[in-house]
Design an enzyme around this catalytic site. Structure first.
Site, short mmCIF file in Angstrom:
data_model
loop_
_atom_site.label_atom_id
_atom_site.label_comp_id
_atom_site.label_asym_id
_atom_site.label_seq_id
_atom_site.Cartn_x
_atom_site.Cartn_y
_atom_site.Cartn_z
N HIS A 73 0.83 -1.20 0.00
CA HIS A 73 0.00 0.00 0.00
C HIS A 73 0.87 1.26 0.00
CE1 HIS A 73 -3.90 -1.82 0.23
NE2 HIS A 73 -3.63 -2.49 1.34
N CYS A 102 -0.04 1.56 -5.71
CA CYS A 102 -1.10 2.25 -6.45
C CYS A 102 -0.73 3.69 -6.78
CB CYS A 102 -2.40 2.23 -5.64
SG CYS A 102 -2.31 3.15 -4.11
#
Length: 221
Positions: free
Chosen positions: A114, A186
């Protein structure tokens, strides 16, 4: 991961002398050679299963990343199993035919994590540039990869996801000859800034930022 049964014949011998034959005139029968037993069918060699256990420590000195735990699992990048690992804080490393290889092995060592939540291990990954080092510590060994490329992919395009998971990053179907690494996270801030709020059913935004490197050295920790 069969042994044949050899049967015996109970057929009576042929060529017995007639009542008028003497023992000395009895014809001599040619010796018979027993039939060879069929060779046992060789057992198939089992295909080794990918190693899915173990923890790797990851560091990217250029952006202050130290001691990020990388947990291996059997699967593909950013699937449900990998997302569960990332949601607990560590980075995840898929292994097997649909994933990648282990540290130092020929092929693509894939790590996903993440950027904006769950300990944010790769919050600064976009700042990594060519020439920066990615260090993996496994037991008493350090694997030193140097970044040489950035690749952005779309999760809406299966062909681009295949590029991330390829044995040679970005080149599906090409046989690898070097040990490589793909660090993936991401592009949420960039996507949101462009008004792109799409995500898949696991919460993955459309775009992924991938930093790709090649193994240049191995040393003791």
């Amino acid at each position: 991961m069969i042994a044949g049964l050899v049967g015996c014949s109970d057929v009576a011998p042929t060529g017995a002398p007639s009542p008028t034959q003497t023992r000395s005139a009895r014809p001599t029968a040619a010796p018979t050679t027993p039939a060879e037993s069929p060779a046992p069918t060789p057992k198939p060699t089992p295909t080794p299963k990918p190693t899915v256990s173990g923890v790797v420590g990851l560091a990217i000195p250029a952006i202050g990343v130290r001691g990020v735990r990388v947990v291996a699992y059997s699967g593909t990048a950013d699937d449900r199993a990998g997302t569960r690992i990332q949601d607990r804080g560590p980075a995840a490393s898929p292994r097997g035919p649909a994933g990648g290889v282990g540290p130092g092995q020929i092929g693509n060592f894939i790590v996903t994590g993440h950027r904006t939540s769950h300990e944010k291990p790769f919050a600064r990954l976009p700042e990594v540039v060519n020439g920066d080092h990615i260090l993996l510590t496994v037991g008493g060994t350090v694997y030193d990869y140097v970044v040489n490329r950035t690749m952005t992919i779309s999760f809406r395009k299966p062909a681009e996801k295949a590029q991330q998971n390829a044995a040679v990053p970005g080149r599906p179907g090409v046989k690898p000859t070097h040990a490589m690494i793909t660090i993936s996270t991401c592009a949420t801030p960039e996507d949101h800034a462009a008004g792109n709020f799409w995500s898949d059913d696991l919460g993955n935004p459309e775009h992924r930022i991938n930093k790709i490197g090649t193994l240049v050295a191995t040393r003791k920790a």
